[in-house]
Write an enzyme that holds these catalytic residues in place. Structure first.
Site, mmCIF file in Angstrom:
data_model
loop_
_atom_site.group_PDB
_atom_site.id
_atom_site.type_symbol
_atom_site.label_atom_id
_atom_site.label_comp_id
_atom_site.label_asym_id
_atom_site.label_seq_id
_atom_site.Cartn_x
_atom_site.Cartn_y
_atom_site.Cartn_z
ATOM 1 N N HIS A 60 34.694 50.216 33.238
ATOM 2 C CA HIS A 60 36.102 49.020 33.748
ATOM 3 C C HIS A 60 35.144 47.908 32.758
ATOM 4 O O HIS A 60 35.232 46.933 32.674
ATOM 5 C CB HIS A 60 35.661 48.176 35.241
ATOM 6 N N LEU A 63 38.641 46.294 26.008
ATOM 7 C CA LEU A 63 38.798 46.826 24.753
ATOM 8 C C LEU A 63 39.612 45.983 23.784
ATOM 9 O O LEU A 63 39.589 45.785 22.676
ATOM 10 C CB LEU A 63 38.132 48.515 24.706
ATOM 11 N N ARG A 64 40.702 45.625 24.014
ATOM 12 C CA ARG A 64 41.892 44.950 23.681
ATOM 13 C C ARG A 64 42.633 45.460 23.002
ATOM 14 O O ARG A 64 43.538 44.469 22.301
ATOM 15 C CB ARG A 64 41.532 43.924 23.425
ATOM 16 N N ASN A 94 45.569 47.571 29.629
ATOM 17 C CA ASN A 94 46.316 46.686 29.874
ATOM 18 C C ASN A 94 46.273 45.630 28.808
ATOM 19 O O ASN A 94 46.094 44.049 27.931
ATOM 20 C CB ASN A 94 46.328 45.237 30.608
ATOM 21 N N ASP A 152 44.793 48.143 35.972
ATOM 22 C CA ASP A 152 44.088 46.916 36.623
ATOM 23 C C ASP A 152 44.455 45.123 35.428
ATOM 24 O O ASP A 152 45.600 45.119 34.405
ATOM 25 C CB ASP A 152 42.750 47.057 35.431
ATOM 26 N N HIS A 179 43.428 47.469 41.497
ATOM 27 C CA HIS A 179 43.183 45.796 40.886
ATOM 28 C C HIS A 179 43.824 45.433 42.080
ATOM 29 O O HIS A 179 45.413 45.622 42.723
ATOM 30 C CB HIS A 179 43.898 45.643 40.208
ATOM 31 N N HIS A 232 35.888 45.809 41.074
ATOM 32 C CA HIS A 232 36.232 44.652 41.539
ATOM 33 C C HIS A 232 35.950 43.597 42.682
ATOM 34 O O HIS A 232 36.803 42.353 42.872
ATOM 35 C CB HIS A 232 36.468 43.223 39.718
ATOM 36 N N ASN A 279 39.673 36.837 37.631
ATOM 37 C CA ASN A 279 40.301 37.437 38.706
ATOM 38 C C ASN A 279 39.755 38.371 38.816
ATOM 39 O O ASN A 279 39.901 39.803 38.224
ATOM 40 C CB ASN A 279 41.914 37.811 37.454
ATOM 41 N N ASP A 306 33.511 44.594 34.036
ATOM 42 C CA ASP A 306 34.910 44.287 33.935
ATOM 43 C C ASP A 306 35.268 43.393 32.625
ATOM 44 O O ASP A 306 35.487 42.341 32.361
ATOM 45 C CB ASP A 306 35.755 43.211 34.702
#
Ligand code: DOR
Length: 430
Positions: A60, A63-64, A94, A152, A179, A232, A279, A306
């Site tokens: 989890h 890496l953006r 995301n 997520d 999530h 999470h 979160n 995360d």
């Protein structure tokens, strides 16, 4: 290329190994594990005093890339992963654009192959644009290598939609990673709802906002037969729900982060440190203790980070305006060793299940074990190394860790992916 690791303390519960031995690797595979091994030509390393385990996997990670490269990219995120001892990560969809089709999966895989310092498994989204309305191109993403599905960062709000996601995913034997967040209950909640939210004067994010979706998704797992992985987990009652589902024999697994194990809502004090805004939120000490029990007794299947990098300017603002998230790749192993393994709460064997064997099984990726024939992905750990978490030492682009200044014991010194070093003596191999 041959590689000989000498005098390692090899530990792998998958094959019942816990002894000192040498490991001989050729062409990316383990050839032999045994005593007094030799080779004619190749790289030899003396690893006496070090523990060698099957490569760690963080299932989890954010890496953006694409879209938020100012926070992290595949090069920097995988360097951080190698620095933390990981041989593989699973990245969340995301990004911008959202990874909801095969092009996104292919892009991440191609960038990872070009610049990555660890293996990158890609999770595709459940819904197009993470909107929770229309199924993403799940079949096509599987055909292009997606290992799992998740929205997520957001909960899928509509139960009927989640049922369709799970019905569809089950055709591909892929896990749906959930999530769990009911937006009606959570609203603009910032921190755990209770005494601390009242004291700090901030809107609460109640435990029930998570637990209601865990209960719903377990029911949908029963209805559809689709493997469910709860992401999470942060509350004691959520853990109880998972425990009961497992006792019933449902294909339910779950994960927890070090920050939900070792930080509580009380760590958000009147400094309003936005690095502590995550979160789901940091919960109570009772929740942490229950989660630790779940890690020890096997109810919790995986430790994940995360890893959620944000820029300095994202986080340098009022608590309510800051984005949720904390980085974790470079501290997770040491936090588990320091807080659970060294004090004797958790065996090394169980730590390896949580950080290596189980994540691979949940993601249905190739098993890696310390045995002849296996792919040579290893993490080498110095169990005695003591160090202090220092933001200037992170290889992530981001520094938003809640553990800065913490003294830790245990650190990955070397990492091998397919027999090649990505980390050697604590330094990335370029
Ligand atoms: O704290 C979090 N940050 N939790 C999430 O689920 C998403 C993540 C992010 O993307 O920043």
């Amino acid at each position: 290329m041959a590689l000989l690791l000498k005098d390692c303390h090899v530990i792998d519960p998958q094959v019942g190994l816990n002894e000192t031995a040498d490991i001989l690797v050729r062409d990316g595979k383990i050839v032999e594990i045994g005593q007094n091994l030799t080779m004619e030509k190749g790289v030899e390393r003396d690893l006496s005093g070090k523990i060698v385990v099957p490569g760690l996997v963080d299932m989890h990670v954010h890496l953006r890339e694409p879209g938020y490269e100012q926070k992290e990219d595949i090069a920097s995120g995988t360097r951080a992963a190698a620095h933390g001892g990981f041989t593989a990560v699973c990245c969340m969809p995301n990004t911008k654009p959202i990874i909801d089709n095969a092009v996104g999966v292919e892009y991440v895989a191609a960038r990872a192959a070009a610049v990555g310092k660890c293996r990158v498994h890609v999770a595709g989204s459940c819904s197009q644009g993470l909107k929770g309305e229309t199924l993403s191109e799940m079949g096509d993403m599987v055909a292009h290598g997606a290992v799992a599905f998740t929205d997520d960062g957001r909960g899928v709000q509509d139960a009927g939609m989640m049922r369709r996601v799970m019905d569809y995913a089950s055709q591909f034997d892929r896990v749906v990673m959930s999530h769990c967040q009911d937006e009606g209950l959570v609203g603009e909640g910032q921190v755990n709802e209770g005494v601390v939210s009242t004291r700090l004067g901030m809107l609460g994010w109640p435990a029930e906002g998570e637990e209601i979706q865990i209960a719903r998704d377990i029911a949908l797992c029963r209805l559809t037969g689709c493997p469910l992985h709860v992401q999470h987990l942060s509350t004691a009652r959520g853990l109880e729900l998972v425990r009961a589902a497992k006792a019933e024999g449902l294909p339910v697994t779950c994960e927890v982060t070090p920050h939900h194990l070792f930080l509580t809502e009380d760590d958000i004090d009147d400094a309003y440190n936005t690095f502590m805004k995550v979160n789901p939120p940091l919960r109570t000490a009772e929740d942490c203790n229950a989660l630790i029990d779940g890690v020890v007794d096997g109810t919790i299947d995986a430790i994940v980070t995360d890893h959620a990098p944000h820029t300095h300017y994202d986080k340098d603002c009022e608590f309510e305006l800051a984005p949720f998230g904390m980085i974790g790749l470079e501290t997770a192993l040491a936090l588990i060793v320091t807080n659970l393994v060294n004090p004797g709460h958790l065996t090394w064997e169980r730590a390896i299940e949580l950080m290596s064997a189980n994540p691979r099984a949940i993601l249905r990726v190739e098993r890696v074990a310390l045995e002849a024939g296996s792919t040579a992905d290893f993490t080498v750990i110095d169990p005695e190394a003591t160090w202090t978490v220092d933001a200037s030492e992170f290889l992530s682009k981001a520094v938003n860790s809640g553990f800065i200044g913490t003294e830790l014991t245990g650190r990955a010194t070397d990492v091998y992916v397919g027999g090649y070093a990505t980390l050697e003596d604590g330094k990335i191999v370029e």
